[in-house]
Design a protein around this motif. Structure first.
Motif, PDB file in Angstrom:
ATOM      1  N   UNK A   1       0.811  -1.231   0.000  1.00 37.09           N
ATOM      2  CA  UNK A   1       0.000   0.000   0.000  1.00 37.09           C
ATOM      3  C   UNK A   1       0.836   1.269   0.000  1.00 37.09           C
ATOM      4  N   UNK A   2       2.002   1.235   0.664  1.00 38.49           N
ATOM      5  CA  UNK A   2       2.853   2.414   0.712  1.00 38.49           C
ATOM      6  C   UNK A   2       3.357   2.791  -0.681  1.00 38.49           C
ATOM      7  N   UNK A   3       3.625   1.785  -1.521  1.00 43.79           N
ATOM      8  CA  UNK A   3       4.090   2.055  -2.887  1.00 43.79           C
ATOM      9  C   UNK A   3       2.995   2.734  -3.703  1.00 43.79           C
ATOM     10  N   UNK A   4       1.759   2.257  -3.585  1.00 42.03           N
ATOM     11  CA  UNK A   4       0.644   2.904  -4.296  1.00 42.03           C
ATOM     12  C   UNK A   4       0.447   4.334  -3.807  1.00 42.03           C
ATOM     13  N   UNK A   5       0.633   4.537  -2.523  1.00 44.97           N
ATOM     14  CA  UNK A   5       0.495   5.887  -1.971  1.00 44.97           C
ATOM     15  C   UNK A   5       1.549   6.822  -2.558  1.00 44.97           C
ATOM     16  N   UNK A   6       2.767   6.332  -2.729  1.00 45.62           N
ATOM     17  CA  UNK A   6       3.843   7.150  -3.311  1.00 45.62           C
ATOM     18  C   UNK A   6       3.507   7.522  -4.747  1.00 45.62           C
ATOM     19  N   UNK A   7       3.053   6.543  -5.532  1.00 40.75           N
ATOM     20  CA  UNK A   7       2.755   6.807  -6.945  1.00 40.75           C
ATOM     21  C   UNK A   7       1.559   7.733  -7.122  1.00 40.75           C
ATOM     22  N   UNK A   8       0.744   7.875  -6.094  1.00 43.74           N
ATOM     23  CA  UNK A   8      -0.417   8.771  -6.170  1.00 43.74           C
ATOM     24  C   UNK A   8      -0.110  10.173  -5.638  1.00 43.74           C
TER      25      UNK A   8
ATOM     26  N   UNK B   1       2.217  11.954 -10.017  1.00 47.39           N
ATOM     27  CA  UNK B   1       1.087  11.959 -10.945  1.00 47.39           C
ATOM     28  C   UNK B   1       1.328  12.937 -12.088  1.00 47.39           C
ATOM     29  N   UNK B   2       1.766  14.163 -11.754  1.00 46.40           N
ATOM     30  CA  UNK B   2       2.003  15.180 -12.782  1.00 46.40           C
ATOM     31  C   UNK B   2       3.097  14.735 -13.750  1.00 46.40           C
ATOM     32  N   UNK B   3       4.201  14.226 -13.208  1.00 45.72           N
ATOM     33  CA  UNK B   3       5.310  13.819 -14.059  1.00 45.72           C
ATOM     34  C   UNK B   3       4.945  12.627 -14.934  1.00 45.72           C
ATOM     35  N   UNK B   4       4.218  11.667 -14.401  1.00 46.62           N
ATOM     36  CA  UNK B   4       3.845  10.491 -15.192  1.00 46.62           C
ATOM     37  C   UNK B   4       2.817  10.838 -16.261  1.00 46.62           C
ATOM     38  N   UNK B   5       1.919  11.770 -15.956  1.00 44.80           N
ATOM     39  CA  UNK B   5       0.962  12.200 -16.982  1.00 44.80           C
ATOM     40  C   UNK B   5       1.678  12.887 -18.144  1.00 44.80           C
ATOM     41  N   UNK B   6       2.715  13.660 -17.833  1.00 45.70           N
ATOM     42  CA  UNK B   6       3.500  14.288 -18.900  1.00 45.70           C
ATOM     43  C   UNK B   6       4.221  13.232 -19.732  1.00 45.70           C
ATOM     44  N   UNK B   7       4.751  12.211 -19.055  1.00 42.63           N
ATOM     45  CA  UNK B   7       5.473  11.160 -19.774  1.00 42.63           C
ATOM     46  C   UNK B   7       4.541  10.349 -20.663  1.00 42.63           C
TER      47      UNK B   7
ATOM     48  N   UNK C   1      11.645   2.526 -15.631  1.00 46.27           N
ATOM     49  CA  UNK C   1      12.764   3.457 -15.703  1.00 46.27           C
ATOM     50  C   UNK C   1      12.308   4.906 -15.641  1.00 46.27           C
ATOM     51  N   UNK C   2      11.176   5.194 -16.298  1.00 45.95           N
ATOM     52  CA  UNK C   2      10.626   6.554 -16.246  1.00 45.95           C
ATOM     53  C   UNK C   2      10.300   6.940 -14.815  1.00 45.95           C
ATOM     54  N   UNK C   3       9.675   6.026 -14.088  1.00 46.09           N
ATOM     55  CA  UNK C   3       9.275   6.306 -12.712  1.00 46.09           C
ATOM     56  C   UNK C   3      10.492   6.510 -11.824  1.00 46.09           C
ATOM     57  N   UNK C   4      11.496   5.691 -12.017  1.00 46.34           N
ATOM     58  CA  UNK C   4      12.697   5.853 -11.181  1.00 46.34           C
ATOM     59  C   UNK C   4      13.413   7.161 -11.495  1.00 46.34           C
TER      60      UNK C   4
ATOM     61  N   UNK D   1      11.888   9.937 -12.148  1.00 44.84           N
ATOM     62  CA  UNK D   1      11.109  10.961 -11.421  1.00 44.84           C
ATOM     63  C   UNK D   1      11.487  10.981  -9.943  1.00 44.84           C
ATOM     64  N   UNK D   2      11.920   9.833  -9.432  1.00 44.65           N
ATOM     65  CA  UNK D   2      12.181   9.655  -7.996  1.00 44.65           C
ATOM     66  C   UNK D   2      13.472  10.360  -7.590  1.00 44.65           C
ATOM     67  N   UNK D   3      13.356  11.645  -7.252  1.00 47.49           N
ATOM     68  CA  UNK D   3      14.533  12.445  -6.897  1.00 47.49           C
ATOM     69  C   UNK D   3      15.075  12.104  -5.517  1.00 47.49           C
ATOM     70  N   UNK D   4      14.229  11.609  -4.621  1.00 46.12           N
ATOM     71  CA  UNK D   4      14.650  11.404  -3.230  1.00 46.12           C
ATOM     72  C   UNK D   4      14.763   9.921  -2.863  1.00 46.12           C
ATOM     73  N   UNK D   5      14.786   9.059  -3.872  1.00 42.16           N
ATOM     74  CA  UNK D   5      14.994   7.620  -3.666  1.00 42.16           C
ATOM     75  C   UNK D   5      13.950   6.981  -2.752  1.00 42.16           C
ATOM     76  N   UNK D   6      12.714   7.474  -2.820  1.00 43.52           N
ATOM     77  CA  UNK D   6      11.669   6.868  -1.993  1.00 43.52           C
ATOM     78  C   UNK D   6      11.236   5.518  -2.552  1.00 43.52           C
ATOM     79  N   UNK D   7      11.584   5.263  -3.837  1.00 40.53           N
ATOM     80  CA  UNK D   7      11.227   3.987  -4.456  1.00 40.53           C
ATOM     81  C   UNK D   7      12.353   2.955  -4.362  1.00 40.53           C
TER      82      UNK D   7
END
Length: 625
Positions: A273-280, A285-291, A300-303, A305-311
């Motif tokens: 659930x924590x992973x889904x919360x991060x992606x939401x 959301x804004x960055x993935x919609x642009x992609x 790779x696209x999602x990683x 976006x992950x500037x703070x290594x939360x993933x």
């Protein structure tokens, strides 16, 4: 120029595309089509994007969009996307009349400001005609059952001609009574006068639907609808259906077609659930919609976006599965289409999921502990606490004259002048986060009760009234069964008691019914949940009232109140002959079982306390007698 404020949710219902409303300065306007909703210099629609996989498949769109909010440009601040976005409205009806001399004049749809009466009698003292009194828009329009709306044919009506040659000044005068027979249209050019009597009346001519406006405007000719669509800038399309006059604020001028869905996880996945919360989160959301505009969103696209290594703690497989669940992924080709899947079957997946415990960022369902005492346990076979849910409500069209009867393609076409391709198609929507209580009635006990002859006879009285409504209402066919009436009435009684005990506003709670008497797949449940889009719906108060120690008292009080309405014996006795909307209620009135119409799925129809607690004549009739 006219401007005003409308809440975003109101742009879905009741002031969606094609609806008329009145601005603060008294100007009547009509909401423009979706073609012009996101026009501006620097627009980033990804900020307003809403994804709801079930509803997208049901309405056949690529995504939904939240209506834009207006953001002023701040001097000295750097420019950001989506500034100065507005929802366009057009001035309608186009005809106005002078409140003093009653002169009728027509202005274009895009007319700005107040129209001024040009009549010469207002030029006393050398005052120019353009500075005459402000004119008011006429209260009448014409509508047809295909969703079109147009200006009332003032000149044609008074001259009884489809193509009148007289161009004299027209005046709208009121004499005598306040009925339509006292409203006179006068032409000063030829002296003809005609009342508006009968313009709203529908008749039958040779078994075909007709109206006085269509059949009696000119002898031997029909004045049919030309397909006017002023909300799309005046565009028209071939129609030919009979026209009916109506007050512009009448309830039958606009019926929004809104479909709602409670978000359901696509499967019982192992995604944390924590992973889904991060992606939401908004930044993801804004960055993935642009992609997504340029191609598929990969792990790779999602990683990136992950500037703070939360993933970092999550594997690529987990992220891929989470993307599939949150944004659609490779879903099975199940049937969700609005025209193919019945409302009962559409609700069935929700019913199945609400019966079980779920832990998902957008849906949390739990069981109560400790067990309920006999007041609840003996009456309900299952109770679930819905601690968190997300409901999406989307506008997919509208109707006029009748509240149903449109197919999906027809409804969506009314929202656009140039409808986009399927891969770019979208609809306006908004989401509501809230909580609720799910209750289910024991199926074995319910079947035994609904098979009783006296129960079926009482339910049939409502069913016969509904089926006997005029055919031109084009109402959606509905099977009125004892279990449907019972569960619907229980939901109303419980909501009324929760409002009283919790302090919720009368329109902040809502019902969602799950009813089917199919032998192999029955449903007998209800969800009472918060419908408000503000903080009132997420404070935990409703879930608390569903817990043991609280729900027993609430239900016992609701049941006791149902036994004797404050207007009894009138409510119970008057209900024997039918009461309420369309006379489709028996023992149910505003003092006992009715709710605000926004809270009820059936517009306060199909209610009866007699099937819950028994009637005066048959006290043992009720399920809880």
């Amino acid at each position: 120029m006219t401007s005003g404020n409308i809440r975003r949710a109101q742009l879905i219902s009741p002031f969606g595309v094609g609806a008329m409303t009145v601005m603060v300065d008294g100007t009547s306007v009509i909401t423009a089509g979706l073609d012009h909703w996101f026009e501006g210099e620097d627009v980033d629609v990804s900020e307003f994007r809403i994804d709801e996989w079930r509803l997208q498949k049901r309405l056949r769109v690529s995504h939904f969009r939240l209506p834009p909010d207006y953001r002023p440009r701040v001097p000295g601040m750097p420019s950001t996307p989506n500034l100065l976005l507005t929802i366009p409205f057009l001035r309608f009806p186009s005809w106005s009349f002078c409140p003093y001399c009653k002169r009728l004049e027509e202005q274009p749809l895009a007319y700005h400001g107040k129209a001024r009466c040009p009549d010469k009698q207002h030029q006393a003292g050398g005052k120019p005609a353009t500075k005459g009194p402000a004119m008011s828009q006429v209260p009448f329009v014409v509508i047809c059952e295909k969703g079109h709306v147009g200006n009332f044919p003032w000149r044609e009506w008074v001259h009884r001609s489809i193509q009148p040659s007289c161009r004299g000044v027209l005046r709208l005068k009121a004499v005598g009574t306040g009925s339509l027979s006292g409203q006179l249209v006068v032409c000063e050019g030829c002296g003809k006068v005609r009342t508006l009597e009968g313009v709203t009346t529908a008749t039958k001519v040779d078994r075909e639907a007709s109206t006085i406006l269509s059949s009696q405007l000119e002898k031997g000719a029909d004045y049919a609808c030309d397909g006017w669509r002023p909300w799309l800038g005046g565009a028209s399309q071939p129609c030919g259906h009979p026209l009916r006059g109506s007050l512009r604020g009448a309830s039958n001028v606009y019926f929004p077609l809104v479909e709602s869905s409670i978000y359901l996880p696509q499967s019982a996945s192992t995604v944390p659930p924590k992973l889904l919360e991060i992606l939401n989160r908004p930044n993801f959301v804004t960055a993935m919609n642009l992609a997504r505009k340029t191609g598929e969103v990969t792990v790779g696209t999602v990683r990136t976006i992950d500037e703070y290594d939360v993933l970092k703690p999550y594997t690529d497989a987990q992220i891929r599965q989470a993307l599939d669940e949150a944004y659609g992924g490779e879903m099975a080709e199940e049937v969700y289409d609005l025209d193919q899947l019945t409302p009962i079957e559409w609700r069935r997946p929700e019913y199945a999921m609400l019966r079980n415990e779920i832990d998902h960022p957008n849906l949390v369902v739990s069981s109560a502990a400790p067990p309920y005492d006999h007041v609840v346990a003996n009456n309900f076979s299952r109770v679930r606490l819905v601690e968190s849910l997300r409901e999406t409500r989307a506008l997919w069209g509208f109707t006029r004259l009748v509240s149903s009867g449109s197919k999906l393609k027809e409804g969506k076409s009314r929202l656009w002048k140039n409808q986009p391709s399927p891969e770019r198609d979208w609809l306006p929507a908004y989401t509501v986060s809230g909580e609720g209580i799910f209750l289910e009635i024991d199926e074995e006990r319910l079947r035994a009760w609904e098979m009783r002859d006296e129960v079926q006879a009482r339910a049939n009285r409502i069913a016969e009234r509904y089926l006997g409504l005029p055919a031109d209402r084009m109402l959606t066919p509905k099977e009125i069964t004892p279990r449907f009436l019972l569960i619907h009435t229980i939901a109303h009684l419980l909501i009324n008691q929760l409002i009283f005990e919790c302090g919720y506003s009368t329109a902040s709670l809502r019902e969602r019914l799950y009813v089917s008497d199919e032998r192999d797949a029955p449903m007998a449940g209800m969800l009472v949940y918060t419908a408000a889009g503000d903080a009132e719906g997420t404070m935990g108060g409703l879930v608390r009232m569903g817990k043991p120690g609280y729900l027993e008292r609430t239900w016992a009080t609701a049941l006791a109140n149902a036994e004797w309405c404050s207007t009894d014996p009138i409510c119970m006795e008057a209900g024997e002959g039918g009461q309420g909307p369309d006379s489709c209620n028996l023992a149910a009135c505003h003092a006992c079982a009715l709710l605000p119409e926004t809270a009820c799925e059936e517009f306060n129809r199909f209610l009866d306390r007699g099937l819950v607690v028994g009637s005066l004549a048959e006290p043992k009739l009720g399920f809880f007698s």
